[in-house]
Structure formats: C-alpha cells, structure tokens
Design a protein around this motif. Structure first.
Motif, PDB file in Angstrom:
ATOM      1  N   LEU A  80       0.838  -1.188   0.000  1.00 19.28           N
ATOM      2  CA  LEU A  80       0.000   0.000   0.000  1.00 19.28           C
ATOM      3  C   LEU A  80       0.880   1.248   0.000  1.00 19.28           C
ATOM      4  CD1 LEU A  80      -2.690  -1.016   2.656  1.00 19.28           C
ATOM      5  CD2 LEU A  80      -2.807  -1.253   0.184  1.00 19.28           C
ATOM      6  N   SER A  81       0.463   2.228  -0.787  1.00 21.72           N
ATOM      7  CA  SER A  81       1.194   3.498  -0.834  1.00 21.72           C
ATOM      8  C   SER A  81       0.966   4.255   0.474  1.00 21.72           C
ATOM      9  CB  SER A  81       0.710   4.328  -2.025  1.00 21.72           C
ATOM     10  OG  SER A  81      -0.611   4.775  -1.791  1.00 21.72           O
ATOM     11  N   PRO A  82       1.779   5.272   0.755  1.00 15.26           N
ATOM     12  CA  PRO A  82       1.555   6.066   1.970  1.00 15.26           C
ATOM     13  C   PRO A  82       0.161   6.701   2.013  1.00 15.26           C
ATOM     14  CG  PRO A  82       3.734   6.516   1.098  1.00 15.26           C
ATOM     15  CD  PRO A  82       3.031   5.645   0.094  1.00 15.26           C
ATOM     16  N   LEU A  83      -0.353   7.143   0.849  1.00 13.88           N
ATOM     17  CA  LEU A  83      -1.702   7.709   0.802  1.00 13.88           C
ATOM     18  C   LEU A  83      -2.731   6.644   1.160  1.00 13.88           C
ATOM     19  CD1 LEU A  83      -3.683   9.984   0.123  1.00 13.88           C
ATOM     20  CD2 LEU A  83      -3.634   9.181  -2.253  1.00 13.88           C
ATOM     21  N   GLU A  84      -2.580   5.450   0.603  1.00 15.37           N
ATOM     22  CA  GLU A  84      -3.516   4.364   0.910  1.00 15.37           C
ATOM     23  C   GLU A  84      -3.448   3.978   2.380  1.00 15.37           C
ATOM     24  OE1 GLU A  84      -3.767   1.977  -3.338  1.00 15.37           O
ATOM     25  OE2 GLU A  84      -2.069   1.600  -1.996  1.00 15.37           O
ATOM     26  N   GLN A  85      -2.255   3.989   2.944  1.00 17.17           N
ATOM     27  CA  GLN A  85      -2.115   3.679   4.369  1.00 17.17           C
ATOM     28  C   GLN A  85      -2.789   4.726   5.239  1.00 17.17           C
ATOM     29  OE1 GLN A  85       2.082   3.181   4.988  1.00 17.17           O
ATOM     30  NE2 GLN A  85       2.136   1.170   3.991  1.00 17.17           N
ATOM     31  N   SER A  86      -2.680   6.006   4.860  1.00 16.33           N
ATOM     32  CA  SER A  86      -3.334   7.050   5.657  1.00 16.33           C
ATOM     33  C   SER A  86      -4.847   6.976   5.527  1.00 16.33           C
ATOM     34  CB  SER A  86      -2.813   8.434   5.270  1.00 16.33           C
ATOM     35  OG  SER A  86      -3.151   8.736   3.936  1.00 16.33           O
ATOM     36  N   VAL A  87      -5.364   6.650   4.341  1.00 11.80           N
ATOM     37  CA  VAL A  87      -6.817   6.486   4.168  1.00 11.80           C
ATOM     38  C   VAL A  87      -7.289   5.279   4.966  1.00 11.80           C
ATOM     39  CG1 VAL A  87      -8.625   5.926   2.490  1.00 11.80           C
ATOM     40  CG2 VAL A  87      -6.905   7.641   1.936  1.00 11.80           C
ATOM     41  N   ASP A  88      -6.503   4.214   4.950  1.00 11.76           N
ATOM     42  CA  ASP A  88      -6.840   3.023   5.726  1.00 11.76           C
ATOM     43  C   ASP A  88      -6.917   3.344   7.213  1.00 11.76           C
ATOM     44  OD1 ASP A  88      -7.202   0.426   6.677  1.00 11.76           O
ATOM     45  OD2 ASP A  88      -5.076  -0.061   6.531  1.00 11.76           O
ATOM     46  N   SER A  89      -5.949   4.073   7.723  1.00  7.75           N
ATOM     47  CA  SER A  89      -5.977   4.402   9.152  1.00  7.75           C
ATOM     48  C   SER A  89      -7.102   5.371   9.482  1.00  7.75           C
ATOM     49  CB  SER A  89      -4.629   4.966   9.592  1.00  7.75           C
ATOM     50  OG  SER A  89      -4.376   6.189   8.951  1.00  7.75           O
TER      51      SER A  89
END
Length: 179
Positions: A80-89
């Motif tokens: 997961l990209s950093p953006l995807e990780q932040s959306v996930d969190s």
C-alpha cells in the motif's frame, strides 16, 4: 478528509445528513477544482472517493487472502502506498476487511474463559440431574437404577451367537421395565 471523517466514511446519508454531505462534497469540489484538472462537481468527486475506497478495500482483502493462503507459488501481496495507508488508518478499513477473531461474530477464547469462570461446577451437575429427572418421570428408583438401564451399543456390527441374542433380548426386556 481528515477534518471531516464522517463525510469520508459516508455517514449521515439520510435526510438532513444527506443534505450536509452534498454541501460538503460541493465545497470539496470547489477546493479540488482550484488545483487544476480534472474538473468535477461534488457528486463526481464523491463517486471518485467511493471508487477509491472500494479499490482499497479490495487490495486489503487480497492481501489478507494471500497472507492466509496455503501452498506454493509466488508472493503476490500488494504494498500500500503512503496515501492508501493514511486512508486506511482514517477509515479503519483494515478492521472492516479483516475483523479480529477466528470468525466474524465468534466468541473469543478470553470471553469463553470469563463466562465459564462464573459457572460453578455444581451448577452443571444440578442441571444434568434435573434433565435426567425430567426425562425419567414416572419411573421408580434412584440414579444408579437408571444408569443401569442405559445400554451402550457396540460400534461394530457383528453376527451374534444364539446365546448372545438371548442375552440381548433379556437386556431389552429389562430396559423396557426400567422405563
């Protein structure tokens, strides 16, 4: 989105909440359109956000399936990209896609231990005796007499001799008398 997590999660899609969401997406559209193309209205950006969340959930689910897969084959987990990780969190998608516990809605072992710790052993024995006494109403005798009437059948079928057949018939008659 971090300032308005209820909009990011899609909450409030009924009545006045729906109107508030529509207004918020129109505000987001104005801010995003100022950054340059692509140009969309609030509804278009909302659709884009929903599609992005869906794709992210699918990637997380695919990673979960890959992590519990058995057998050989190449490693195919998606990073997961950093953006995807932040959306996930922000949205908690990891928990939605991969709930904790062995099964969804199952009781964890710690809950089972806590529940069983509150049941005294005598309560289980009392429940068993009550169940036996309910099923043996109208019979005479104590628990030992009743337990003698219970017949255990052999697990393998075999041809019985004439004397064994007579013994079985006598046991069957005794059992009927006990009831």
């Amino acid at each position: 989105m971090e300032e308005h997590p209820e909009v990011a999660k899609g909450l409030g899609s009924f009545s006045s909440g729906k109107q508030n969401n529509t207004e918020m997406w129109d505000k987001f559209a104005g801010d995003l359109n100022c950054l340059g193309p692509p140009m969309r209205d609030g509804r278009g950006w909302n659709k884009l956000w929903l599609d992005y969340k869906l794709k992210l959930k699918q990637n997380i689910a695919a990673n979960k399936r890959e992590s519990v897969a058995t057998g050989g084959g190449p490693f195919t987990q998606l990073s997961l990209s950093p953006l995807e990780q932040s959306v996930d969190s922000l949205l908690g998608l990891q928990y939605d896609v991969c709930p904790s516990g062995s099964t969804f809605g199952g009781i964890s072992r710690s809950v089972k231990k806590e529940a069983s710790a509150h049941i005294p052993d005598t309560a289980i024995e009392d429940t068993f005796e009550a169940a036996v006494s309910e099923n043996t109403e109208g019979t005479t005798g104590n628990m030992e007499d009743i337990s003698r009437c219970i017949q255990v059948t052999p697990s393998k079928k075999r041809k019985l001799s004439a004397s064994a057949v007579n013994e079985r018939e006598e046991e069957r008659i005794k059992f009927k008398k006990c009831r």
